[in-house]
Enzyme design. Sequence first.
Site, PDB file in Angstrom:
ATOM      1  N   GLU A  65      -6.803   4.760   7.884  1.00 51.11           N
ATOM      2  CA  GLU A  65      -6.551   6.183   7.612  1.00 51.11           C
ATOM      3  C   GLU A  65      -7.765   6.822   6.955  1.00 51.11           C
ATOM      4  O   GLU A  65      -8.067   7.994   7.190  1.00 51.11           O
ATOM      5  CB  GLU A  65      -5.287   6.328   6.741  1.00 51.11           C
ATOM      6  CG  GLU A  65      -4.028   6.046   7.557  1.00 51.11           C
ATOM      7  CD  GLU A  65      -2.875   5.441   6.779  1.00 51.11           C
ATOM      8  OE1 GLU A  65      -2.873   5.488   5.536  1.00 51.11           O
ATOM      9  OE2 GLU A  65      -1.961   4.896   7.442  1.00 51.11           O
TER      10      GLU A  65
ATOM     11  N   GLU B 285      -5.313  -4.842  10.596  1.00 49.77           N
ATOM     12  CA  GLU B 285      -4.285  -3.842  10.848  1.00 49.77           C
ATOM     13  C   GLU B 285      -4.595  -3.101  12.148  1.00 49.77           C
ATOM     14  O   GLU B 285      -5.409  -2.159  12.139  1.00 49.77           O
ATOM     15  CB  GLU B 285      -4.241  -2.815   9.705  1.00 49.77           C
ATOM     16  CG  GLU B 285      -3.943  -3.408   8.348  1.00 49.77           C
ATOM     17  CD  GLU B 285      -3.378  -2.356   7.386  1.00 49.77           C
ATOM     18  OE1 GLU B 285      -2.309  -2.616   6.824  1.00 49.77           O
ATOM     19  OE2 GLU B 285      -3.993  -1.284   7.225  1.00 49.77           O
TER      20      GLU B 285
ATOM     21  N   ASN C 175       0.880  -1.172   0.000  1.00 54.19           N
ATOM     22  CA  ASN C 175       0.000   0.000   0.000  1.00 54.19           C
ATOM     23  C   ASN C 175       0.918   1.223   0.000  1.00 54.19           C
ATOM     24  O   ASN C 175       1.484   1.567   1.028  1.00 54.19           O
ATOM     25  CB  ASN C 175      -0.896  -0.023   1.250  1.00 54.19           C
ATOM     26  CG  ASN C 175      -1.717   1.243   1.394  1.00 54.19           C
ATOM     27  OD1 ASN C 175      -1.754   2.077   0.491  1.00 54.19           O
ATOM     28  ND2 ASN C 175      -2.375   1.387   2.541  1.00 54.19           N
TER      29      ASN C 175
ATOM     30  N   HIS D 112      -9.469   1.364   4.788  1.00 52.74           N
ATOM     31  CA  HIS D 112      -8.214   1.499   5.532  1.00 52.74           C
ATOM     32  C   HIS D 112      -8.444   2.422   6.724  1.00 52.74           C
ATOM     33  O   HIS D 112      -9.217   3.385   6.638  1.00 52.74           O
ATOM     34  CB  HIS D 112      -7.121   2.058   4.611  1.00 52.74           C
ATOM     35  CG  HIS D 112      -5.763   1.976   5.220  1.00 52.74           C
ATOM     36  ND1 HIS D 112      -5.317   2.884   6.155  1.00 52.74           N
ATOM     37  CD2 HIS D 112      -4.766   1.072   5.076  1.00 52.74           C
ATOM     38  CE1 HIS D 112      -4.097   2.542   6.548  1.00 52.74           C
ATOM     39  NE2 HIS D 112      -3.735   1.438   5.899  1.00 52.74           N
TER      40      HIS D 112
ATOM     41  N   SER E 103       3.583  -2.163  10.455  1.00 47.14           N
ATOM     42  CA  SER E 103       5.029  -2.244  10.673  1.00 47.14           C
ATOM     43  C   SER E 103       5.632  -3.596  10.295  1.00 47.14           C
ATOM     44  O   SER E 103       6.556  -4.087  10.953  1.00 47.14           O
ATOM     45  CB  SER E 103       5.379  -1.878  12.126  1.00 47.14           C
ATOM     46  OG  SER E 103       4.965  -0.543  12.411  1.00 47.14           O
TER      47      SER E 103
ATOM     48  N   GLY F  19       2.740   2.196  10.949  1.00 49.29           N
ATOM     49  CA  GLY F  19       3.743   3.253  10.821  1.00 49.29           C
ATOM     50  C   GLY F  19       4.453   3.607  12.118  1.00 49.29           C
ATOM     51  O   GLY F  19       5.137   4.621  12.203  1.00 49.29           O
TER      52      GLY F  19
ATOM     53  N   LYS G  21       0.205   4.205  -0.266  1.00 52.96           N
ATOM     54  CA  LYS G  21      -0.427   5.389   0.349  1.00 52.96           C
ATOM     55  C   LYS G  21      -0.192   6.615  -0.543  1.00 52.96           C
ATOM     56  O   LYS G  21      -0.217   6.488  -1.768  1.00 52.96           O
ATOM     57  CB  LYS G  21       0.083   5.568   1.782  1.00 52.96           C
ATOM     58  CG  LYS G  21      -0.125   4.302   2.618  1.00 52.96           C
ATOM     59  CD  LYS G  21       0.072   4.484   4.097  1.00 52.96           C
ATOM     60  CE  LYS G  21      -0.143   3.156   4.810  1.00 52.96           C
ATOM     61  NZ  LYS G  21      -0.003   3.256   6.269  1.00 52.96           N
TER      62      LYS G  21
HETATM   63  P1  13P Z   1       3.152   0.338   7.730  1.00 50.81           P
HETATM   64  O1  13P Z   1       3.638  -0.946   7.098  1.00 50.81           O
HETATM   65  O2  13P Z   1       3.881   1.553   7.267  1.00 50.81           O
HETATM   66  O3  13P Z   1       3.041   0.220   9.216  1.00 50.81           O
HETATM   67  O4  13P Z   1       1.630   0.554   7.184  1.00 50.81           O
HETATM   68  C1  13P Z   1       0.723  -0.471   7.307  1.00 50.81           C
HETATM   69  C2  13P Z   1      -0.478  -0.118   6.537  1.00 50.81           C
HETATM   70  O5  13P Z   1      -1.235   0.772   6.906  1.00 50.81           O
HETATM   71  C3  13P Z   1      -0.720  -0.825   5.277  1.00 50.81           C
HETATM   72  O6  13P Z   1      -1.995  -0.567   4.789  1.00 50.81           O
END
Ligand code: 13P
Length: 251
Positions: A96, A166, A9, A94, A213, A172, A11
């Site tokens: 976010e 997640e 992803n 997601h 992560s 992150g 982002k």
């Molecule tokens: P990270 O791997 O940067 O923690 O992000 C995970 C994520 O949100 C994947 O959709």
Amino acid sequence: MRTPIIAGNWKMHKTAAEAVLLAREIREAVINIDKVETVLCPPFTALGAVEGAIADSNIGLGAQNLYWEEQGAYTGEVSPLMLAGLCDYVIIGHSERRQYFGETDETVNKKIKAALAHDLKPIVCVGENLAQNEAGETNSFVGSQIKGAFAGLSADDASKIVVAYEPIWAIGTGRTAEPEGANEIIATSIRGTLTELYSDELAQKIRVQYGGSVKPSNVESFMAQPDIDGALVGGASLKSDSFVALVKGAL
Ligand code: 13P
């Protein structure tokens, strides 16, 4: 029985030109890997360019969001009709998007139905925040997100979905869930809820990724868990060497 799936992803990272370079590097490195499904999810603006870069390869393409209407006066949105034929997958719900863009279980459900109606396979994200985790509410919260996401879906449609667990506090942050703990939540709140809604057979068929992560140094510990079928990766998917190491770590 379930083919592992490692999805990047990206982002809100990578211009179209940068995305093509990254996709080419990944393509070269995973071209002979067929035991793990590799999926790249660049931003909308790079989807067309990445599609070209991975044409005739074993790599799948995914979008990061969609709107549920096919067309209309919805400034700034992208429809399933526009993604159909371009992408194989679409990330839906997601954390976010739930956190910053007001998505709810209801809008997630509408998006899932719209994606499936256009042969796009949803990667549906669920996961608790830190307060919910510390209050011991993870299982009930994730279970309710699964019920909301799958509401009104036939078993046939449900079987096309990939779920990504997640935990928000692991995204992150460099702080991962314990692999055994993540496996337990997936087995109980995700597969358990799917068994309740459909059947054990369907619950065992659906692929569930862990996200938060994930790195080359920890991917194998997640993949060793019986209920974890892959990873949805943010940060470590933005460089070819780390992303390719994740794909190889899932072999
Ligand atoms: P990270 O791997 O940067 O923690 O992000 C995970 C994520 O949100 C994947 O959709």
